[in-house]
Design a protein around this motif. Structure first.
Motif, PDB file in Angstrom:
ATOM      1  N   SER A 182      43.768  54.797  14.139  1.00 44.94           N
ATOM      2  CA  SER A 182      43.248  56.225  14.287  1.00 44.94           C
ATOM      3  C   SER A 182      41.812  56.559  14.058  1.00 44.94           C
ATOM      4  N   ASP A 183      41.376  55.578  13.366  1.00 49.01           N
ATOM      5  CA  ASP A 183      40.069  55.585  13.196  1.00 49.01           C
ATOM      6  C   ASP A 183      38.922  54.758  14.042  1.00 49.01           C
ATOM      7  N   GLU A 184      39.658  54.171  14.883  1.00 50.47           N
ATOM      8  CA  GLU A 184      39.094  53.306  15.461  1.00 50.47           C
ATOM      9  C   GLU A 184      37.876  53.998  16.441  1.00 50.47           C
ATOM     10  N   PRO A 185      38.005  55.423  16.896  1.00 51.00           N
ATOM     11  CA  PRO A 185      36.788  55.788  17.655  1.00 51.00           C
ATOM     12  C   PRO A 185      35.569  55.614  16.879  1.00 51.00           C
ATOM     13  N   GLN A 186      35.618  56.039  15.530  1.00 50.57           N
ATOM     14  CA  GLN A 186      34.570  56.066  14.565  1.00 50.57           C
ATOM     15  C   GLN A 186      33.825  54.719  14.396  1.00 50.57           C
ATOM     16  N   PHE A 187      34.759  53.616  14.310  1.00 51.27           N
ATOM     17  CA  PHE A 187      34.424  52.235  14.094  1.00 51.27           C
ATOM     18  C   PHE A 187      33.639  51.831  15.438  1.00 51.27           C
ATOM     19  N   SER A 188      34.288  52.327  16.400  1.00 52.45           N
ATOM     20  CA  SER A 188      33.589  51.756  17.876  1.00 52.45           C
ATOM     21  C   SER A 188      32.299  52.287  17.630  1.00 52.45           C
ATOM     22  N   ARG A 189      32.028  53.494  17.643  1.00 55.95           N
ATOM     23  CA  ARG A 189      30.720  53.999  17.593  1.00 55.95           C
ATOM     24  C   ARG A 189      29.762  53.383  16.642  1.00 55.95           C
ATOM     25  N   ALA A 190      30.371  53.343  15.361  1.00 59.38           N
ATOM     26  CA  ALA A 190      29.221  52.566  14.412  1.00 59.38           C
ATOM     27  C   ALA A 190      29.064  51.227  14.914  1.00 59.38           C
ATOM     28  N   ALA A 191      29.994  50.569  15.276  1.00 56.38           N
ATOM     29  CA  ALA A 191      29.795  49.005  15.701  1.00 56.38           C
ATOM     30  C   ALA A 191      28.826  48.805  16.856  1.00 56.38           C
ATOM     31  N   ALA A 192      28.900  49.683  17.728  1.00 53.22           N
ATOM     32  CA  ALA A 192      28.057  49.641  18.938  1.00 53.22           C
ATOM     33  C   ALA A 192      26.567  49.790  18.450  1.00 53.22           C
ATOM     34  N   LEU A 193      26.390  50.631  17.579  1.00 55.76           N
ATOM     35  CA  LEU A 193      24.978  51.187  17.025  1.00 55.76           C
ATOM     36  C   LEU A 193      24.502  50.043  16.247  1.00 55.76           C
ATOM     37  N   LEU A 194      25.441  49.316  15.371  1.00 56.19           N
ATOM     38  CA  LEU A 194      24.835  48.300  14.581  1.00 56.19           C
ATOM     39  C   LEU A 194      24.708  47.127  15.475  1.00 56.19           C
ATOM     40  N   ALA A 195      25.449  46.983  16.428  1.00 56.73           N
ATOM     41  CA  ALA A 195      25.186  45.551  17.370  1.00 56.73           C
ATOM     42  C   ALA A 195      23.921  45.708  17.875  1.00 56.73           C
ATOM     43  N   GLN A 196      23.274  46.940  18.078  1.00 59.17           N
ATOM     44  CA  GLN A 196      21.784  47.013  18.682  1.00 59.17           C
ATOM     45  C   GLN A 196      20.711  46.731  17.583  1.00 59.17           C
ATOM     46  N   GLY A 197      21.227  46.567  16.201  1.00 54.25           N
ATOM     47  CA  GLY A 197      20.423  46.383  15.316  1.00 54.25           C
ATOM     48  C   GLY A 197      20.111  44.820  15.444  1.00 54.25           C
ATOM     49  N   LEU A 198      20.712  44.211  16.027  1.00 57.82           N
ATOM     50  CA  LEU A 198      20.379  42.569  16.111  1.00 57.82           C
ATOM     51  C   LEU A 198      19.187  42.262  17.177  1.00 57.82           C
TER      52      LEU A 198
END
Length: 440
Positions: free
Chosen positions: A175-191
């Motif tokens: 149920s928390d997956e949408p929040q995780f997905s958004r955060a993970a996508a942003l953090l991936a750009q940090g690489l």
């Protein structure tokens, strides 16, 4: 500063690297990679960086005992800290960004949750997840062999599958997956090495910082819950993991889970979608997989070479390093345009950054016959996409398993699928991948 064997223009080198960051080339960065590779190793004194794009050089750097992953060892970073430009590191990084002995300790403890037995135990659940996702696709069509018109490989399969698996592994509620997905996508750009190559912060740097704070806070609360009430998940396993009396701290567990969420999520999405796209553009390969599921492993390895999910890798020289030798042609760009006659050897001083263009190296014509052709039947399939040496990808067996099941089932159920629209790419440079891949 590093020296190497060649002549050239540093301005031209810098321009090519900046062009590599341009969103306009995201759909096909390989012509730019070719131009960079043809120039040979690039030495950029102003940024304290050396860029390698040939297969042999990248392979050597990844295996080199002085090749470090801790960015704090960079001379540029240390100078910025001394000048107050960059703050000292306060948060514990994931072990991907650490070196021995810290890396060895954390990886040894974390890999207990990625043992071959643990990965094999996930296969029935992965098969069930793939079946459910493809059942939903088929239900939109007129029958088992006819997909709905059209369906999206990314949103309907490649994205939800690894997200569900990594959430299941970590014990994160779906149920928390949408929040995780958004955060993970942003953090991936940090690489992406935008600051390193341009000197400018990315446009969404503040947003990424907030995403990182949210992720760490969420995981911290989850670790506390699992410490009080352990379950059959990776966070509980990391809490309990012990090697020679050593255990992970709370910060180390949070950093490890943070890393696994991003690395285990984004890269596997890219692998599955990139493989499908490559076969859609070579329909005979799709038909061959539909008729022979045993081809999946070769398809996956060739995708990892031909269109890798991880395009760039950064390293730091922990000591003076000499890369290359007589086997390399006498080409390359050296700062200041100076000529050298040391037969292709590039000396990288301690503290210099090293940018490895894996996407370019995997298509090096010196290492591969017909490098720009997608051919799962080529002899001696190899690539650098899971890295080499002590930082070889911990999640490689799981990624291969997820991709194998997803690709074989998709091809079996929809052998006549074809591209329904041009693919759309995410903005990411390092973890380059598709945002949408529609089939009909």
């Amino acid at each position: 500063m590093a020296t190497g064997a060649a002549t050239g223009n540093q301005t031209a080198a810098q321009a090519l690297l900046v062009e590599m960051l341009d969103p306009a080339v995201r759909a096909d960065p390989y012509p730019v990679f070719t131009r960079i590779r043809e120039l040979g190793p690039m030495v950029l004194p102003e940024t304290g960086m050396v860029v390698f794009s040939g297969f042999a050089d990248c392979d050597e750097v990844l295996r080199h005992p002085s090749s470090c992953s801790d960015g704090m060892k960079s001379s540029v970073v240390q100078r910025q800290i001394a000048e107050g430009i960059t703050p000292q590191r306060t948060a514990t990084p994931g072990f991907l960004f650490l070196d021995p002995p810290d890396h060895t300790r954390l990886r040894t403890l974390a890999q207990q949750a990625f043992s071959p037995r643990a990965v094999r135990a996930l296969e029935p659940e992965i098969r069930a997840l793939v079946g459910e996702l493809l059942d939903a696709v088929a239900a939109r069509g007129t029958g088992e062999q006819t997909p709905g018109a059209p369906f999206d490989v990314v949103s309907d399969l490649a994205y939800p599958l690894p997200v569900a698996v990594i959430c299941r592994l970590l014990g994160v509620p779906l149920s928390d997956e949408p929040q995780f997905s958004r955060a993970a996508a942003l953090l991936a750009q940090g690489l992406d090495p935008i600051m390193t190559l341009t000197g400018q912060a990315s446009a969404n740097a503040d947003e990424r910082l907030r995403a990182d704070e949210w992720m760490r806070d969420y995981l911290g609360h989850l670790v506390a819950k699992r410490r009080a009430e352990p379950r059959e998940d990776m966070i509980s396993a990391l809490i309990a993991a012990e090697e020679d009396g050593d255990q992970l701290t709370v910060d180390e567990i949070i950093a490890t889970c943070d890393l696994l969420l991003i690395a285990g999520h984004e890269t596997t999405v890219n692998l599955i979608a990139n493989a499908v796209l490559a076969m859609m553009r070579a329909p005979a390969q799709w038909a061959a997989l539909a008729g022979d599921p045993d081809r999946a492993n070769a398809v996956i390895e060739e995708t990892l070479r031909y269109d890798p999910p991880v395009q760039l890798v950064m390293r730091i020289a922990g000591a003076d390093m000499q890369i290359g030798g007589q086997e390399r042609s006498d080409r390359g760009i050296v700062g200041g345009g100076q000529e050298r006659s040391d037969r292709g050897i590039v000396t990288v001083p301690e503290g210099d950054s090293i940018l490895l263009l894996i996407g370019a190296a995997n298509r090096d014509p010196v290492a591969f016959d017909r490098p720009d052709v997608f051919d799962p039947d080529r002899e001696g399939l190899r690539h650098l996409s899971f890295s080499k040496g002590p930082h070889f990808c911990l999640g490689a067996p799981l990624a291969r398993l997820e991709a194998r099941i997803a690709l074989t089932e998709l091809a079996r159920r929809f052998p006549h699928a074809r591209l329904a629209a041009e693919p759309v790419y995410k903005p990411n440079v390092t973890l380059r991948g598709l945002a949408s891949l529609r089939l009909g």
